[in-house]
Structures are given as structure tokens and as C-alpha cells.
Design an enzyme around this catalytic site. Structure first.
Site, PDB file in Angstrom:
ATOM      1  N   HIS A  28     -65.391 -48.542  34.599  1.00 61.08           N
ATOM      2  CA  HIS A  28     -64.219 -47.784  34.136  1.00 61.08           C
ATOM      3  C   HIS A  28     -63.408 -47.271  35.321  1.00 61.08           C
ATOM      4  O   HIS A  28     -62.180 -47.466  35.383  1.00 61.08           O
ATOM      5  CB  HIS A  28     -64.685 -46.617  33.263  1.00 61.08           C
ATOM      6  CG  HIS A  28     -63.578 -45.749  32.755  1.00 61.08           C
ATOM      7  ND1 HIS A  28     -63.039 -45.899  31.502  1.00 61.08           N
ATOM      8  CD2 HIS A  28     -62.904 -44.709  33.327  1.00 61.08           C
ATOM      9  CE1 HIS A  28     -62.085 -45.006  31.321  1.00 61.08           C
ATOM     10  NE2 HIS A  28     -61.989 -44.257  32.420  1.00 61.08           N
ATOM     11  N   GLU A  29     -64.090 -46.631  36.258  1.00 57.12           N
ATOM     12  CA  GLU A  29     -63.388 -46.077  37.422  1.00 57.12           C
ATOM     13  C   GLU A  29     -62.862 -47.187  38.329  1.00 57.12           C
ATOM     14  O   GLU A  29     -61.834 -47.011  38.996  1.00 57.12           O
ATOM     15  CB  GLU A  29     -64.322 -45.145  38.206  1.00 57.12           C
ATOM     16  CG  GLU A  29     -64.831 -43.941  37.416  1.00 57.12           C
ATOM     17  CD  GLU A  29     -63.716 -43.100  36.815  1.00 57.12           C
ATOM     18  OE1 GLU A  29     -62.606 -43.095  37.368  1.00 57.12           O
ATOM     19  OE2 GLU A  29     -63.957 -42.450  35.773  1.00 57.12           O
TER      20      GLU A  29
ATOM     21  N   HIS B 277     -59.344 -47.955  37.278  1.00 56.19           N
ATOM     22  CA  HIS B 277     -58.368 -47.024  37.846  1.00 56.19           C
ATOM     23  C   HIS B 277     -58.141 -47.321  39.338  1.00 56.19           C
ATOM     24  O   HIS B 277     -57.002 -47.314  39.816  1.00 56.19           O
ATOM     25  CB  HIS B 277     -58.864 -45.576  37.705  1.00 56.19           C
ATOM     26  CG  HIS B 277     -58.942 -45.081  36.293  1.00 56.19           C
ATOM     27  ND1 HIS B 277     -57.916 -45.216  35.399  1.00 56.19           N
ATOM     28  CD2 HIS B 277     -59.939 -44.420  35.625  1.00 56.19           C
ATOM     29  CE1 HIS B 277     -58.252 -44.670  34.234  1.00 56.19           C
ATOM     30  NE2 HIS B 277     -59.483 -44.189  34.350  1.00 56.19           N
TER      31      HIS B 277
END
Length: 471
Positions: free
Chosen positions: A21-22, A25
Site C-alpha cells: 500500500h505504502e 504512494h
């Protein structure tokens, strides 16, 4: 040991899911020319960190329930003039939106690869046959009969019981549901199942279809009792392992489900149970195989039993005796393995992702509307237990579990609640429409509101875990 294994696999899954997920980003920020100051797995105090050649600090932090990507941002401190071209808040609204949305998007992408791996390895499945149908139930009145095979639930074809359960859950709160079935004689037909009054509560466990009057056929259940719980009403009544239930109040019991229905309908009320009790062979040990028990001489024994009353989350109560049934393997072909080649698995993975994504969105909406009870909201304890159980069964099941959680994580992060990625996306959409960002005071108030709501949800999830899934 189970607790330790569950915690280990939970943390392992969390590292992969949060890390991916990170990473979304992080890569999106780099693609948009934004400098990333820190990439952290976990929150709170930094336990370990290393600065990469790109100038980013890669860290492992104390609290493992999440992670973050810290970017160069004027809102969080001064930025040297020479670095303003790498600052986040000065990017266009669409670039900021892309950076925020990339995290949930990467969770969806990860789910695809996890499902692909699961299907290439092969995962055991059970064809969606129904059983346990008793007269007078909604299933009986609809025309469902034991050993009917579900071909379609609503508008969607189903291949196994996992598919079937997904489609049924999405129909909670609906008035009725059309099913296409194949009968034992090979004929096919349509039945309409009345769903009015059907709800799902966490204390039902895997028996969510009991209020509708049927069960998935995961085993060939006998009428033999395999085990009796110590101190249970069954033990007090004199029921023994190996007993075969024969009649209740003089009415013959043709299946284990007939017996279960009688028990459930007698919370705190006595009834007469007739059992066939096998005579112990020489040596005194009864065989475990129920087919061998059938070959032994039988004695008819009449017992007075009083099931304990168990309250149900949806209201009312049901009877419970504290016995387990002896089961035989399913017929060959009912259990099968869903395994595909690397190319075919691509399409199957996309289909699975679409089904789980649709299930997640519909379930979230039904939780908001109240069609699905709030006691179904799970927290870290339930997820950890599921991680331990799936990992103990096999890697392919653990991959499927991680894919399910990854999609849930991605979809829930898109929910337009301040603090979550979806809240920031909503802010940026409003900024694009209005031509200017929301006032700082409004943004701050909404963020506090988002934190409050998130804490309420987390508190409810942990409470549910302690009540229903405490180790």
C-alpha cells in the site's frame, strides 16, 4: 503455539499488505516529482532506519498496525526555496489525488497477484450442494431439496460454495432471491427463496443459512454422535459418543439436521430422545468409523434431554446440547481443486477480484444501512486468527486470505472519511470543482471528526473480537 503462529502470520501478512500500500504512494510521489522523506512500516517511535542513496529514510516503527510515507510538504514545516519544485502541496490537484489514490490501487493490484498464485498452485473447493432442508422452512417452501446443486445465485453463476456464499451475503436485506438449481435427476429449474427477515450475525459462525432452513453440504453427516462436550446438557442426559439419534418424542429422525432442528426448537424445554446405542466389542473400545458402528449390535435407549437456552444476536434463543456429529467423506467429485495454468489463471484472478470487490462494497453499504449487523465488523484479533488458520491449512489458502484482506484494505481506504485516503481524495475533488482548497479551519475540523469516527469503528471492532473471537 496457535496464538504465536497466528501473531506471526498476521504480522507477516500486515508487512506485505501495508508495505505494498505504502509502495503505491511512494512510487506515485516519485513519479510526480515529489520528494519522499521517510518510508515507514509501522507508526510511532522508529526502531530501525536506513537512509538510501535516494535520500529517503526507510524505517521500521514500533506500532505495526499500518505505515506511512512522509513527503516534503509546506504544511508540515519550512521547505528550502531550492527544494520547492519537489514539494507535495504545490503539485496540481490531480497529481496529489493520484499520489493518494495509488495506495489503495496497489492493494487491488497485489490481490490480483495473490489470487493468481493461489489458482496456479490450486485450491480445494466444494461444489455448492445444499442439505439440511427441513419441512416448513423458507428453503423448503421455495422448492429447494436436499442435494440440489446451485448453478446460479441471483445474476451470477457459482462454481463452488465460496462463490455461493459471496453472492448470498450481498442479498441480505432483499425480499427474495432467484436460484437456478440442478436436481438429483439431472433436471434444472428456478426457485425463488424468501429472504425477508434473514440477517447475518457473527455468533452464527459458518451457519449463516440456518435461518433460511438449509446448509452447505461440506460433509456427509451421519446420525451418529462423535463427541459429547464435558458438562453439557447432553452428558447430563446420558448421551454417549457412538449413539445414533433415532426419534424425538416418538417422531423418527431421518437425518442429523432433523435432530438439530428439534434441539434448536426446544431451548430450556425437555423432550424424549431415542438413540441406538452400539454394544462395545471385546476389548471395550468402540471403533471411530460410524460405518463400523452400524455393524455392531444395537440397543434402543430412551433419554430425557433438556437443551440449554442460547440467546441469539438477532433476538430470541435456540437450544443447544453440546454434541458433535460423525461425518463421512463427500462423494467423489463434490470436492475438487480449482487449479489453472498461468495464462488461464489471469482471467480467473480478475473474476475473483471483481467478485470480492463487489462483495466488499456491498457489505460496507449494508453495514451502514443496518442490513448487516455491526457485530460482523472484525478487528486485529479476528484477522490474526484467520491468518493462523489459513496458514496452517496451506500456502494457497493463506494467499487467498491475504488477497481478501488486501481488497478490503484498498476499498475501505477509498471510503470518503477524513484521515483515510478516500477523505483526502474527496478534498481534492472538491478543490478541483471549487478552484481552491477548503479553508484550513474546515479541513482541520473534518480531520478531527474523521479521527473520532475511526476510533469508534476500531473500538467496536476490538470489542467484537474480544466477545466473539478472543483467543
Amino acid at each position: 503455539m496457535f496464538i504465536l503462529k497466528s501473531v506471526f502470520y498476521f504480522l507477516a501478512a500486515l508487512v506485505v499488505l501495508v508495505g505494498f500500500h505504502e509502495l503505491g504512494h511512494f512510487l506515485a510521489a516519485r513519479l510526480c516529482g515529489v520528494r519522499v522523506l521517510r518510508f515507514s512500516l509501522g507508526f510511532g517511535r522508529v526502531l530501525f532506519s536506513r537512509r538510501g542513496k535516494d535520500g529517503c529514510e526507510y524505517a521500521l516503527s514500533l506500532i505495526p498496525l499500518g505505515g506511512y510515507v512522509k513527503m516534503l510538504d509546506l504544511r508540515e514545516g519550512e521547505v528550502p526555496p531550492e527544494e520547492m519544485d519537489q514539494e507535495f502541496s504545490s503539485r496540481s490537484v490531480w497529481k496529489r489525488l493520484f499520489i493518494v489514490a495509488a495506495g489503495p490501487l496497489f492493494n487491488i493490484i497485489l490481490a490480483f497477484f495473490l489470487y493468481w498464485g493461489m489458482f496456479v498452485m490450486g485450491v480445494a473447493a466444494v461444489q455448492p450442494y445444499v442439505t439440511g432442508i427441513h419441512a416448513g422452512s423458507a428453503a423448503w417452501q421455495a422448492g429447494l431439496r436436499n442435494d440440489d446443486l446451485l448453478l446460479r445465485v441471483g445474476d451470477y453463476p457459482v462454481l463452488d460454495w465460496e462463490d455461493g456464499i459471496y453472492e448470498f451475503i450481498q442479498q441480505v436485506g432483499s425480499g427474495s432471491l432467484e436460484l437456478e438449481v440442478r436436481r438429483q435427476d439431472g433436471s434444472q429449474g428456478l426457485v425463488t427463496l424468501d429472504l425477508s427477515g434473514w440477517s447475518i450475525h457473527r455468533d452464527q459462525g459458518a451457519d449463516i443459512f440456518r435461518p433460511l432452513g438449509f446448509s452447505p453440504k461440506y460433509h456427509n453427516l451421519t446420525r451418529r454422535i462423535a463427541a459429547v462436550q464435558e458438562g453439557s446438557p447432553a452428558e447430563k442426559a446420558g448421551i454417549r459418543p457412538g449413539d445414533q439419534v433415532a426419534a424425538a418424542d416418538g417422531v423418527p429422525l431421518d437425518s442429523w439436521f432433523d435432530f438439530s432442528h428439534v434441539v434448536e426448537e426446544h431451548p430450556g424445554r425437555e423432550f424424549t430422545l431415542t438413540v441406538s446405542r452400539p454394544a462395545a466389542p471385546e476389548g471395550g473400545e468402540l471403533p471411530e468409523d460410524p460405518r463400523e458402528l452400524d455393524r455392531l449390535p444395537q440397543e434402543q435407549v430412551v433419554l430425557k434431554v433438556t437443551p440449554e437456552s442460547v440467546p441469539e444476536a438477532g433476538g430470541g434463543s435456540r437450544g443447544r446440547l453440546g454434541v458433535a456429529v460423525a461425518a463421512l467423506p463427500l462423494d467423489e467429485g463434490v470436492r475438487f481443486v480449482r487449479k489453472y495454468g498461468p495464462v488461464e489463471a489471469v482471467g480467473k484472478s480478475l473474476e475473483k477480484m471483481a467478485a470480492v470487490t463487489r462483495l466488499t462494497v456491498v457489505t460496507l453499504w449494508k453495514l451502514i444501512t443496518g442490513d448487516i449487523a455491526a457485530d460482523n465488523i472484525s478487528g486485529p484479533i479476528a484477522i490474526a486468527k484467520s491468518a493462523g488458520v489459513t496458514a496452517s491449512i496451506g500456502l494457497e489458502y493463506f494467499l487467498g486470505f491475504m488477497a481478501l484482506i488486501s481488497i478490503n484494505l484498498g476499498i475501505m481506504n477509498l471510503f470518503p472519511l477524513p484521515v483515510l485516503d478516500g477523505g483526502h481524495i474527496a478534498f481534492y475533488v472538491l478543490e478541483a470543482l471549487a478552484g481552491r482548497p477548503l479553508p484550513d479551519r474546515v479541513m482541520q475540523g473534518l480531520m478531527y471528526f474523521g479521527i473520532f469516527v475511526l476510533l469508534l469503528i476500531m473500538t467496536l471492532a476490538v470489542y467484537n473480537d474480544i466477545v466473539f473471537d478472543g483467543f
